[in-house]
Write an enzyme that holds these catalytic residues in place. Structure first.
Site, mmCIF file in Angstrom:
data_model
loop_
_atom_site.group_PDB
_atom_site.id
_atom_site.type_symbol
_atom_site.label_atom_id
_atom_site.label_comp_id
_atom_site.label_asym_id
_atom_site.label_seq_id
_atom_site.Cartn_x
_atom_site.Cartn_y
_atom_site.Cartn_z
ATOM 1 N N HIS A 204 27.300 -1.207 44.851
ATOM 2 C CA HIS A 204 28.398 -1.517 45.756
ATOM 3 C C HIS A 204 28.320 -2.926 46.318
ATOM 4 O O HIS A 204 29.317 -3.469 46.779
ATOM 5 C CB HIS A 204 28.457 -0.469 46.867
ATOM 6 C CG HIS A 204 29.010 0.825 46.355
ATOM 7 N ND1 HIS A 204 29.388 1.863 47.153
ATOM 8 C CD2 HIS A 204 29.259 1.237 45.090
ATOM 9 C CE1 HIS A 204 29.838 2.858 46.411
ATOM 10 N NE2 HIS A 204 29.765 2.502 45.160
ATOM 11 N N SER B 247 31.425 -2.753 40.473
ATOM 12 C CA SER B 247 31.239 -2.477 39.049
ATOM 13 C C SER B 247 31.538 -3.713 38.215
ATOM 14 O O SER B 247 32.415 -4.499 38.560
ATOM 15 C CB SER B 247 32.184 -1.359 38.606
ATOM 16 O OG SER B 247 31.900 -0.165 39.277
ATOM 17 N N LYS C 5 40.285 9.841 37.733
ATOM 18 C CA LYS C 5 39.825 9.576 36.370
ATOM 19 C C LYS C 5 38.471 10.251 36.118
ATOM 20 O O LYS C 5 38.237 10.829 35.056
ATOM 21 C CB LYS C 5 39.708 8.071 36.166
ATOM 22 C CG LYS C 5 39.616 7.672 34.715
ATOM 23 C CD LYS C 5 39.723 6.169 34.554
ATOM 24 C CE LYS C 5 39.574 5.783 33.107
ATOM 25 N NZ LYS C 5 39.735 4.351 32.890
ATOM 26 N N ASP C 6 37.580 10.183 37.110
ATOM 27 C CA ASP C 6 36.268 10.810 36.956
ATOM 28 C C ASP C 6 36.386 12.326 36.851
ATOM 29 O O ASP C 6 35.638 12.958 36.105
ATOM 30 C CB ASP C 6 35.356 10.446 38.138
ATOM 31 C CG ASP C 6 34.726 9.066 37.967
ATOM 32 O OD1 ASP C 6 34.932 8.459 36.898
ATOM 33 O OD2 ASP C 6 34.048 8.593 38.896
ATOM 34 N N GLU D 149 11.123 16.916 22.531
ATOM 35 C CA GLU D 149 12.555 17.152 22.614
ATOM 36 C C GLU D 149 13.301 15.951 22.039
ATOM 37 O O GLU D 149 12.787 14.839 21.999
ATOM 38 C CB GLU D 149 12.944 17.348 24.089
ATOM 39 C CG GLU D 149 12.412 18.645 24.662
ATOM 40 C CD GLU D 149 13.281 19.829 24.266
ATOM 41 O OE1 GLU D 149 13.023 20.399 23.186
ATOM 42 O OE2 GLU D 149 14.200 20.176 25.008
#
Ligand code: HEM
Lengths: 422, 331
Positions: A213, A217, A241-242, A285
């Site tokens: 922040h 971004s 959107k998320d 894994e």
């Protein structure tokens, strides 16, 4: 765009603890985000949600799980059979770990493609790598908990790596084990740490978001925000959107969770751990396979360093090198959209990592092609490992110097000028 | 971009090419249609019940299913009374104590009681030592999770039981097994020959040094000549596999030799529902039972999964339109 609080109680509360404005500044209307973020920017919030899923399901599992070598395996089966929706919690948690890595790996490759690690986001990038390291430690120790064959032998192989440390190696390994082999003390401490680390992770994630922040971004164009015309408030735009992205992700997760919940795991882990029987192939894994390939590709000594230690160093270096990437990359341009050469090399790295993953799953002495038996997976792994490091140490600095970037758009709000991007 | 796509295709090819090669030491299992596969798959109750009968009458002599309790059998359609009767009639009792708190009787035998539905199904052997002693040193593994503990578990165990032993394997299966073994032997021989050539070179050098030493009157150890590897026997029959006497050939078992003699045959078990008691049917039934035993909650999982997916699909479509609406003033 400051926040209006209409409810009297909330206003009273906010005056004493300004948590509402904190949230608003983090994911609300007061957090301005670049207006051009693509769907590749969904994976950060997804990672955060998966972390919460892991913690919630993990806490429920912990209510029924018994961390003792005699009971661990059966307690997991008790969860699978007798606990109400225990199978759901267990499959969510086990596959959730895979989802976590899928999401985070996409998130990292997104950062590599769009140059999100570059100034002024180096610390943000560092915190991301720390998150990756803690995730890996958590998942590794979690995988030991069901105490199946692969749990036991995976733990044995990986902890044994520390024996490569000169002089103190053996003492370190015994200290890690709490004894002279992977046994009950090991299981107990792994459980303790497996419970702790996700909460440490939450702390680092908060720092990660804090750092995010500070400079906001990055975006697909990789250019800075020039003014308010380049941004939109996080809420409602990116919350909407998320959420849509979350829906798509949950569909993907559900298909695996409900219809192929064991497809990402090793069948051997449904056999209780047995220190007297070594499985034919010990494989980690899937999310560790590329690193495992790097570890095993070092089969030669170098100067005074023996192969085993060198393998361990190479494996750790393959992640640690990301810490200095912001300085290895000498280009002034962030986004690969404007870097014709780097864009190609980025995909080569991606393919290289996939190949390393395949190599990690195979026996080293297995031939890659049936027609050419002398070319084995260990050889392919050596090529892949060499390329991995060449990418970061040689190609990144050189390309930054020699590449001629395409012209950058003037600002986010007028990107169509001068044939910018694709 | 095009270049990278090409390269990616190359990487995929590489893996598939190697996948085709990875034959290892066993034939790929026969693929059967099962009622439990696919997103809507459910257990075939009748087959699972028959499979339990096969387990009880054949496998239970050697194998445990320690994660199952008798009461679980109600989930596959046995009535409460049937389960009670099954528990009561079980060959092996549950260790217990008498009124005096003794756990062994005058003869030193453990005191047992008949099982009740809430008991786990008792194991045929008291411990691993006893199990091995009764099976030539081999350990019959617990079958509760067997289907999940093997790759392609249901098909694998089915193939192992119905199509893997010498008498039940098809001509093609045997041919394939021999072919795989011959290829492995050929490769092992080639590797050994390469090693032999290297050793021979080294031997020549050492021999020269030795001869010089002897000629010079110094003491030296005579080097040993490496042995030439033997040409492998070409496998044309099960006998050529060279398995030891206590091992049984099975085309689907890694390394070909399994300590378990073929446990099933035609009419091994008599079905009361009129199903033809063929070897394949027995194997199909017992595998159906084992599949249920490995994951009794599978039907819940799929049923809930379908509901969750339908819900999520609708929700996600709605969220998509919400997103479009919210963003309509930006684009
Ligand atoms: C970063 C988040 C986490 C990751 C990546 C993670 C990963 C894993 C993995 C890979 C397993 C093995 C699953 C299996 O194969 O059965 C596991 C098991 C387990 N985890 Fe976690 N875990 C996380 C958080 C937590 C938390 C916060 C708790 C407890 C509060 C927890 C409790 C457990 C328990 C009790 C088991 C054993 C049961 C089982 O194996 O299913 N986990 N975890």
């Amino acid at each position: 765009m400051s926040l209006q609080i209409n409810n009297r109680f909330l206003r009273w509360f906010e005056h004493r603890l300004p948590i509402i404005s904190l949230l608003d500044h983090s994911v609300g209307t007061s957090y301005p985000s670049p207006k051009n973020l693509s769907y590749w920017w969904n994976f950060g919030s997804l990672a955060g949600i998966v972390l919460v899923v892991q913690i919630v399901t993990g806490i429920v599992l912990a209510m029924h799980y018994t961390a003792h070598v005699d009971y661990a395996f059966d307690s997991v089966e008790h969860i699978m059979r007798d606990v109400n929706y225990g199978w759901l919690m267990r499959y969510m948690h086990a596959n959730g770990a895979s989802m976590f890595f899928i999401v985070v790996y996409i998130h990292i490759f997104r950062g590599l493609y769009f140059g999100s690690y570059k100034s002024p986001r180096e610390v943000l990038w560092w915190l991301g790598i720390i998150i990756l390291l803690i995730m890996m430690a958590t998942a590794f120790m979690g995988y030991v908990l069901p105490w199946g064959q692969m749990s036991f032998w995976g733990a044995t192989v990986i902890t044994n790596l520390f024996s490569a440390v000169p002089v103190f190696g053996e003492s370190i390994v015994n200290w890690l084990w709490g004894g002279f082999s992977v046994d009950n003390p090991t299981l107990n401490r792994f459980y303790s740490l497996h419970y702790l680390l996700p909460f440490v992770l939450v702390g680092v994630v908060i720092l990660h978001i804090w750092a995010l922040h500070e400079h906001k971004s990055n975006n697909p164009l990789g250019i800075d925000i020039k003014g308010p015309q380049d941004t939109i408030p996080f809420h409602p735009y990116y919350t909407a959107k998320d959420l849509f992205g979350l829906g798509v992700f949950l569909i993907f997760f559900s298909v695996i969770l409900f219809f192929m919940p064991n497809s990402l795991g090793e069948v051997d882990n449904y056999i209780p751990a047995n220190p007297l029987v070594t499985p034919a192939h010990i494989v980690p894994e899937w999310y560790f396979l590329p690193f495992y390939a790097i570890l095993r590709s070092i089969t030669f000594d170098l100067w005074f360093i023996d192969a085993k230690l060198l393998g361990v160093i190479a494996m750790f270096a393959s992640i640690l090198i990301l810490f200095v990437l912001p300085w290895l990359d000498t280009s002034r341009v962030r986004s690969a959209r404007f870097r014709p050469v780097y864009k190609q090399v980025f995909w080569l790295l991606f393919i290289d990592v996939i190949i390393l993953g395949i190599v990690g799953a195979k026996a080293p002495s297995e031939p890659v092609f049936s027609a050419l038996r002398s070319f084995q997976y260990v050889d392919l792994g050596q090529i892949g490992t060499a390329y991995y490091f060449i990418h970061f140490i040689v190609l990144m600095p050189l390309i930054g110097w020699f590449e001629k970037p395409k012209p950058l758009p003037k600002s986010i709000s007028e990107p169509v000028l001068e044939g910018a991007g694709e | 971009m095009r270049k990278s796509v090409l390269l990616f295709a190359a990487a995929i090819l590489l893996t598939t090419a190697s996948g085709a090669f990875a034959a290892g030491g066993a034939v790929h299992p026969v693929q059967r249609d099962w009622s439990h596969t696919g997103p809507f798959g459910t257990f075939d109750r009748a087959a699972v019940q028959r499979g339990f009968q096969v387990y009880r009458e054949v496998c239970a002599g050697c194998h445990s299913v320690r994660l199952l309790a008798f009461r679980n059998l109600q989930e596959i359609g046995f009535s409460e009374d049937q389960v009670k009767a099954i528990a009561k009639g079980w060959d092996i009792g549950i260790p217990t104590t008498d009124e005096d708190g003794e756990s062994i009787n005058e003869d030193g035998e453990p005191i047992t009681r008949a099982p009740i539905p809430s008991d786990r199904i008792p194991s045929p052997y008291a411990n691993e030592k006893q199990a091995r002693a009764a099976n030539n040193g081999a350990l019959p593994p617990d079958l509760s999770l067997m289907i999940k503990a093997r790759i392609d578990g249901a098909n694998y165990v089915y193939s192992l039981l119905a199509h893997g032993y010498e008498d039940s394997a098809s001509e093609d299966t045997l041919k394939e097994a021999f072919h795989i073994e011959n290829t492995n032997r050929k490769h092992a021989y080639e590797d050994a020959m390469k090693q032999y050539d290297d050793d021979l070179d080294k031997y020549q050098d050492k021999l020269e040094a030795y001869q010089q030493a002897v000629a010079g009157g110094r003491k030296a150890k005579e080097p040993k000549k490496p042995e030439e590897p033997e040409k492998p026997v070409v496998v044309e029959s099960v006998e050529d596999m060279g398995l030891s006497d206590d091992m049984n050939f099975n085309a689907f078992f890694g390394g070909w030799g399994i300590a378990m003699a073929a446990p099933l045959s035609e009419e091994a078990v008599e079905y009361s529902d009129g199903t033809a008691p063929t070897l394949e049917q027995h194997a199909y039934d017992v595998v159906s039972f084992m599949t249920w035993a490995a994951e009794p909650r599978m039907e819940d999982r799929k049923r809930i999964g379908i509901k969750v997916l339908i819900f999520l699909l609708i929700l996600t479509v709605l969220l998509y339109f919400v997103k479009r609406k919210v963003w309509s003033d930006v684009h």
